[in-house]
Design a protein around this motif. Structure first.
Motif, PDB file in Angstrom:
ATOM      1  N   GLY A  81       0.793  -1.214   0.000  1.00  0.00           N
ATOM      2  CA  GLY A  81       0.000   0.000   0.000  1.00  0.00           C
ATOM      3  C   GLY A  81       0.831   1.272   0.000  1.00  0.00           C
ATOM      4  O   GLY A  81       0.485   2.264  -0.645  1.00  0.00           O
ATOM      5  N   HIS A  82       1.940   1.270   0.745  1.00  0.00           N
ATOM      6  CA  HIS A  82       2.796   2.460   0.779  1.00  0.00           C
ATOM      7  C   HIS A  82       3.341   2.761  -0.619  1.00  0.00           C
ATOM      8  O   HIS A  82       3.350   3.920  -1.066  1.00  0.00           O
ATOM      9  CB  HIS A  82       3.957   2.243   1.753  1.00  0.00           C
ATOM     10  N   GLU A  83       3.817   1.720  -1.300  1.00  0.00           N
ATOM     11  CA  GLU A  83       4.328   1.931  -2.658  1.00  0.00           C
ATOM     12  C   GLU A  83       3.218   2.410  -3.578  1.00  0.00           C
ATOM     13  O   GLU A  83       3.449   3.251  -4.458  1.00  0.00           O
ATOM     14  CB  GLU A  83       4.922   0.625  -3.208  1.00  0.00           C
ATOM     15  N   ALA A  84       2.018   1.889  -3.384  1.00  0.00           N
ATOM     16  CA  ALA A  84       0.900   2.307  -4.231  1.00  0.00           C
ATOM     17  C   ALA A  84       0.623   3.793  -4.085  1.00  0.00           C
ATOM     18  O   ALA A  84       0.436   4.508  -5.079  1.00  0.00           O
ATOM     19  CB  ALA A  84      -0.348   1.495  -3.871  1.00  0.00           C
ATOM     20  N   VAL A  85       0.628   4.269  -2.849  1.00  0.00           N
ATOM     21  CA  VAL A  85       0.393   5.696  -2.612  1.00  0.00           C
ATOM     22  C   VAL A  85       1.502   6.525  -3.259  1.00  0.00           C
ATOM     23  O   VAL A  85       1.247   7.546  -3.908  1.00  0.00           O
ATOM     24  CB  VAL A  85       0.315   5.975  -1.092  1.00  0.00           C
ATOM     25  N   ARG A  86       2.743   6.055  -3.080  1.00  0.00           N
ATOM     26  CA  ARG A  86       3.877   6.793  -3.639  1.00  0.00           C
ATOM     27  C   ARG A  86       3.839   6.810  -5.172  1.00  0.00           C
ATOM     28  O   ARG A  86       4.032   7.864  -5.794  1.00  0.00           O
ATOM     29  CB  ARG A  86       5.189   6.151  -3.159  1.00  0.00           C
ATOM     30  N   GLU A  87       3.578   5.659  -5.774  1.00  0.00           N
ATOM     31  CA  GLU A  87       3.543   5.590  -7.243  1.00  0.00           C
ATOM     32  C   GLU A  87       2.366   6.380  -7.808  1.00  0.00           C
ATOM     33  O   GLU A  87       2.472   6.982  -8.877  1.00  0.00           O
ATOM     34  CB  GLU A  87       3.465   4.127  -7.693  1.00  0.00           C
ATOM     35  N   ALA A  88       1.264   6.382  -7.099  1.00  0.00           N
ATOM     36  CA  ALA A  88       0.108   7.153  -7.570  1.00  0.00           C
ATOM     37  C   ALA A  88       0.417   8.641  -7.589  1.00  0.00           C
ATOM     38  O   ALA A  88      -0.073   9.385  -8.447  1.00  0.00           O
ATOM     39  CB  ALA A  88      -1.095   6.877  -6.673  1.00  0.00           C
ATOM     40  N   GLN A 136      -5.362  -7.342   0.459  1.00  0.00           N
ATOM     41  CA  GLN A 136      -4.468  -7.865   1.480  1.00  0.00           C
ATOM     42  C   GLN A 136      -3.017  -7.707   1.028  1.00  0.00           C
ATOM     43  O   GLN A 136      -2.518  -8.502   0.216  1.00  0.00           O
ATOM     44  CB  GLN A 136      -4.808  -9.325   1.768  1.00  0.00           C
ATOM     45  N   MET A 137      -2.381  -6.672   1.538  1.00  0.00           N
ATOM     46  CA  MET A 137      -0.971  -6.415   1.241  1.00  0.00           C
ATOM     47  C   MET A 137      -0.267  -6.082   2.549  1.00  0.00           C
ATOM     48  O   MET A 137      -0.902  -5.597   3.498  1.00  0.00           O
ATOM     49  CB  MET A 137      -0.828  -5.246   0.264  1.00  0.00           C
ATOM     50  N   PRO A 138       1.035  -6.344   2.635  1.00  0.00           N
ATOM     51  CA  PRO A 138       1.753  -6.082   3.884  1.00  0.00           C
ATOM     52  C   PRO A 138       1.929  -4.588   4.139  1.00  0.00           C
ATOM     53  O   PRO A 138       1.857  -3.774   3.225  1.00  0.00           O
ATOM     54  CB  PRO A 138       3.113  -6.758   3.642  1.00  0.00           C
ATOM     55  N   ARG A 139       2.143  -4.274   5.430  1.00  0.00           N
ATOM     56  CA  ARG A 139       2.454  -2.930   5.916  1.00  0.00           C
ATOM     57  C   ARG A 139       1.262  -1.967   5.817  1.00  0.00           C
ATOM     58  O   ARG A 139       0.882  -1.354   6.803  1.00  0.00           O
ATOM     59  CB  ARG A 139       3.659  -2.334   5.174  1.00  0.00           C
ATOM     60  N   PHE A 140       0.697  -1.844   4.636  1.00  0.00           N
ATOM     61  CA  PHE A 140      -0.359  -0.862   4.405  1.00  0.00           C
ATOM     62  C   PHE A 140      -1.310  -1.520   3.405  1.00  0.00           C
ATOM     63  O   PHE A 140      -0.971  -1.676   2.224  1.00  0.00           O
ATOM     64  CB  PHE A 140       0.283   0.404   3.812  1.00  0.00           C
ATOM     65  N   ASP A 141      -2.488  -1.931   3.862  1.00  0.00           N
ATOM     66  CA  ASP A 141      -3.328  -2.744   2.977  1.00  0.00           C
ATOM     67  C   ASP A 141      -4.041  -1.886   1.924  1.00  0.00           C
ATOM     68  O   ASP A 141      -3.929  -0.653   1.912  1.00  0.00           O
ATOM     69  CB  ASP A 141      -4.318  -3.598   3.782  1.00  0.00           C
ATOM     70  N   GLY A 142      -4.765  -2.566   1.054  1.00  0.00           N
ATOM     71  CA  GLY A 142      -5.372  -1.873  -0.068  1.00  0.00           C
ATOM     72  C   GLY A 142      -6.435  -0.868   0.324  1.00  0.00           C
ATOM     73  O   GLY A 142      -6.582   0.178  -0.328  1.00  0.00           O
ATOM     74  N   ILE A 143      -7.201  -1.150   1.377  1.00  0.00           N
ATOM     75  CA  ILE A 143      -8.231  -0.205   1.811  1.00  0.00           C
ATOM     76  C   ILE A 143      -7.578   1.067   2.349  1.00  0.00           C
ATOM     77  O   ILE A 143      -8.023   2.184   2.058  1.00  0.00           O
ATOM     78  CB  ILE A 143      -9.124  -0.832   2.908  1.00  0.00           C
ATOM     79  N   GLN A 144      -6.490   0.884   3.126  1.00  0.00           N
ATOM     80  CA  GLN A 144      -5.780   2.061   3.642  1.00  0.00           C
ATOM     81  C   GLN A 144      -5.186   2.872   2.484  1.00  0.00           C
ATOM     82  O   GLN A 144      -5.238   4.106   2.478  1.00  0.00           O
ATOM     83  CB  GLN A 144      -4.664   1.612   4.592  1.00  0.00           C
ATOM     84  N   ALA A 145      -4.605   2.169   1.523  1.00  0.00           N
ATOM     85  CA  ALA A 145      -4.026   2.867   0.371  1.00  0.00           C
ATOM     86  C   ALA A 145      -5.107   3.591  -0.421  1.00  0.00           C
ATOM     87  O   ALA A 145      -4.910   4.725  -0.890  1.00  0.00           O
ATOM     88  CB  ALA A 145      -3.292   1.864  -0.523  1.00  0.00           C
TER      89      ALA A 145
END
Length: 224
Positions: free
Chosen positions: A46-53, A66-75
């Motif tokens: 999720g963290h990478e998703a936020v950064r890449e977005a 379901q992703m580690p550290r920061f899940d998809g709903i949080q992202a």
């Protein structure tokens, strides 16, 4: 080939976030088989998703839940906070009711399953890029069922409000929450004997003979 397919700048730019590299690769292969799409960025959590977005100009984001550290709903929430107009859909293995509800509540415009047909995924991404919603057939059936249940609950609620007085509705709500007669008496400023009498009258109106059935009626009508 259409003008959009010929023009790289007109292609739909997509972010894929999934912690399974093989899955990301497979999804990317499906999407890029359509000449009007390109996978602009990929993320493993999720963290990478936020950064890449934030780094790329995107048309659609697809997030696993379901992703580690920061899940998809949080992202999803964070990306929408930063880019409220970016269409985001969940692309996941699971279709549990609470996950669908959480995703839609957080602003997802689509909920897709990895088991969907590949062409369905391409069609869904196009719909998202054009401002629409996109749901797996299984999820769409769940949404339709929920809407039906909501309408049925509304009908039951109207039936109750027509049949009961405001005090009886208050009494029924207390029963639905599991309060005893003495607790209800305190909440409604009545004597326990009066509450007992009112409960008996309420059961007659509802056509039930115990508190459990009364609570079920309250639940089905949306009072709880």
């Amino acid at each position: 080939m259409t003008a959009r397919e010929n023009d790289p700048a007109a292609r739909t730019r997509i972010l894929i976030a999934d912690d399974d590299r093989l899955v990301r690769t497979g999804i990317a292969a499906i999407l890029t088989s359509a000449s009007d799409m390109e996978v602009t960025a990929q993320a493993a959590d999720g963290h990478e998703a936020v950064r890449e977005a934030a780094r790329h100009r995107l048309d659609v984001a697809l997030l696993d839940i379901q992703m580690p550290r920061f899940d998809g709903i949080q992202a999803l929430r964070e990306i929408r906070r930063q880019q409220p107009k970016l269409p985001i859909a969940m692309l996941t293995t699971f279709s549990d009711d609470h996950l669908i509800s959480d995703a839609l509540g957080a602003g997802a415009l689509g909920f897709l399953l990895k088991s969907d047909d590949p062409q369905q995924l391409i069609t869904s991404v196009r719909a998202l890029a054009q401002g629409g919603g996109a749901f797996s057939p299984r999820v769409a059936r769940w949404l339709a069922s929920r809407e039906h249940d909501s309408q049925r609950a509304e009908g039951a609620r109207k039936h109750l409000t027509d049949a009961l007085t405001p005090r009886q509705i208050e009494l029924l709500t207390h029963i639905g929450h599991g309060l005893s007669n003495s607790q209800i008496a305190q909440a409604m400023y009545l004597s326990e004997g009066t509450v007992k009498q009112y409960v008996s009258q309420l059961f007659d109106v509802l056509g039930v003979d115990n508190r459990v059935h009364a609570a079920v009626a309250a639940y089905r009508s949306g009072l709880l």
